[in-house]
Enzyme design. Structure first.
Site, mmCIF file in Angstrom:
data_model
loop_
_atom_site.group_PDB
_atom_site.id
_atom_site.type_symbol
_atom_site.label_atom_id
_atom_site.label_comp_id
_atom_site.label_asym_id
_atom_site.label_seq_id
_atom_site.Cartn_x
_atom_site.Cartn_y
_atom_site.Cartn_z
ATOM 1 N N SER A 87 0.838 -1.191 0.000
ATOM 2 C CA SER A 87 0.000 0.000 0.000
ATOM 3 C C SER A 87 0.885 1.259 0.000
ATOM 4 O O SER A 87 1.725 1.411 -0.878
ATOM 5 C CB SER A 87 -0.956 -0.040 1.194
ATOM 6 O OG SER A 87 -1.962 0.930 1.095
ATOM 7 N N ASP A 135 -8.818 -6.121 -4.728
ATOM 8 C CA ASP A 135 -8.258 -4.878 -4.187
ATOM 9 C C ASP A 135 -8.893 -3.707 -4.922
ATOM 10 O O ASP A 135 -8.622 -3.467 -6.105
ATOM 11 C CB ASP A 135 -6.744 -4.874 -4.373
ATOM 12 C CG ASP A 135 -6.049 -3.727 -3.646
ATOM 13 O OD1 ASP A 135 -6.715 -2.706 -3.372
ATOM 14 O OD2 ASP A 135 -4.842 -3.842 -3.361
ATOM 15 N N HIS A 182 -7.730 -5.617 -0.485
ATOM 16 C CA HIS A 182 -6.502 -4.852 -0.261
ATOM 17 C C HIS A 182 -5.762 -5.318 0.984
ATOM 18 O O HIS A 182 -4.526 -5.332 1.009
ATOM 19 C CB HIS A 182 -6.852 -3.370 -0.137
ATOM 20 C CG HIS A 182 -5.661 -2.495 0.079
ATOM 21 N ND1 HIS A 182 -4.645 -2.385 -0.851
ATOM 22 C CD2 HIS A 182 -5.308 -1.695 1.123
ATOM 23 C CE1 HIS A 182 -3.721 -1.558 -0.396
ATOM 24 N NE2 HIS A 182 -4.096 -1.125 0.796
#
EC number: 2.3.1.31
Length: 360
Positions: free
Chosen positions: A142, A299, A332
């Site tokens: 991320s 995601d 995610h």
């Protein structure tokens, strides 16, 4: 509230010239250093709400403690692991809750805008201050994955391996939209007071921002199956998912500084590997390290289709690159859980000579 971590290690890197031309004085970077003190170094870059405590201790386990540790996927018997709190964070590195040496007061909303590139430059300086001039690998997901990609361009000879996870070469408009909602919630809260709130203020806008974020971190199927429209007892109709989101929002607002959160959101929004470099495809020409990229099905913020397109362009320029799409219902957040599904790829690339062997 702040997310200051007590008894943290810090390294001073002096004045940092930011990408916007401003100079940030007396910069400190907080870090955690674990594992074999003579082993090859692995650098961990944390995500938006994370910090430098990736391994932690038995009493205070870190956010990746099931992935990093003795005999785990990143084996601390073998490697030295260093995790750095990002510039602009609130767990010890210089950020909005730090004292501005020019005013002797906290920076607050006056803290300058920082970018992912600024974060990486500060980390490079910190690692050099710690006596490290080359590392085995740099890993992160991320916001951490953004840092990994920038490391590959800014310091192409500093690491042997890059492992970016749950990231794409730029922050998409869909992801920008969610950050926009969170930012608006914080800035619309009267208690935020243009960033001049006193210590201890609980900003409801932070709760809403966190609630919005949580919806994007996991998949539709996982939410539906976990809560299954279960209601809570009481006069007002409330569902378990309501309770979950409110609890997590309140918990987060107590531990994370709102100005710092806004600084990091803006850094994510601005991320584009190809900005002022002729596009992200051309920016890949500077990447020399081996790369193993991991994406996660479902995601919403960093779609696997874009991650795969990034890999295909990289592969044209860097034969020592590989790509793994992990099938998960966590979306995610897949890079924070279900290590048995993908941890072996990381272990393999760290221990084998060819990056393509990480697929085995």
């Amino acid at each position: 509230m702040s997310c200051q971590t007590e008894h943290t290690n810090k390294v001073s890197i002096g004045t940092l010239l930011l990408e916007n031309g401003k100079k940030l004085p007396d910069v400190e970077i907080a870090y955690e250093r674990k594992g074999n003190p003579t082993g090859e170094v692995i650098v961990i870059c944390h995500a938006l709400s994370g910090n430098q405590v990736s391994v932690g201790s038995k009493e205070n386990p870190g956010w990746w403690n099931e992935f990093i540790g003795p005999d785990l996927y990143i084996d601390t018997n073998r490697y030295q692991v260093i995790t750095l709190n990002v510039l602009g964070g609130c767990s010890g590195s210089t950020g909005p809750i730090s004292i501005n040496p020019e005013t002797n007061r906290k920076y607050g909303a006056a803290f300058p805008t920082v970018t992912i590139r600024d974060m990486v430059h500060s980390q490079f300086k910190a690692l050099r201050k710690l006596g490290i001039d080359r590392v085995k690998a740099i890993i992160g997901g991320s916001l951490g994955g953004m840092q990994v990609l920038e490391w590959g361009h800014l310091y192409p000879n500093f690491t042997e391996i890059l492992i970016p996870m749950a990231v794409t070469p730029y922050f998409t408009d869909y992801a920008l939209a969610y950050n926009s909602i969170g930012r608006h919630a914080i800035k619309s809260d009267p208690l935020w007071d243009n960033g001049n709130y006193p210590d201890g203020t609980l900003i409801k806008g932070m709760e809403i921002a966190r609630m919005v974020g949580l919806v994007t971190y996991r998949s539709e199927g996982l939410f539906n199956d976990r809560f299954n429209r279960e209601r809570k007892e009481g006069v007002d109709i409330e569902y378990q998912v309501d309770s979950y989101l409110k609890y997590q929002g309140q918990k987060f607002s107590k531990r994370f500084d709102a100005n710092s959160y806004l600084i990091l959101l803006q850094a994510m929004d601005q991320f584009d590997l190809g900005f002022e470099r002729g596009g992200w495809e051309k920016a890949l020409e500077k990447v020399k390290a081996k790369v193993c990229m991991l994406s996660f099905s479902g995601d919403l913020l960093y779609p696997p289709t874009l991650a795969e397109a990034f890999f295909k362009e990289l592969k044209k320029r860097n034969k020592n690159a590989a790509y793994v799409q992990v099938e998960t219902r966590f979306g995610h957040d897949g890079f924070l859980v279900e290590f048995e599904k993908w941890g072996h790829h990381v272990k393999n690339i760290l221990e084998k000579k060819e990056v393509t062997e990480c697929l085995i």
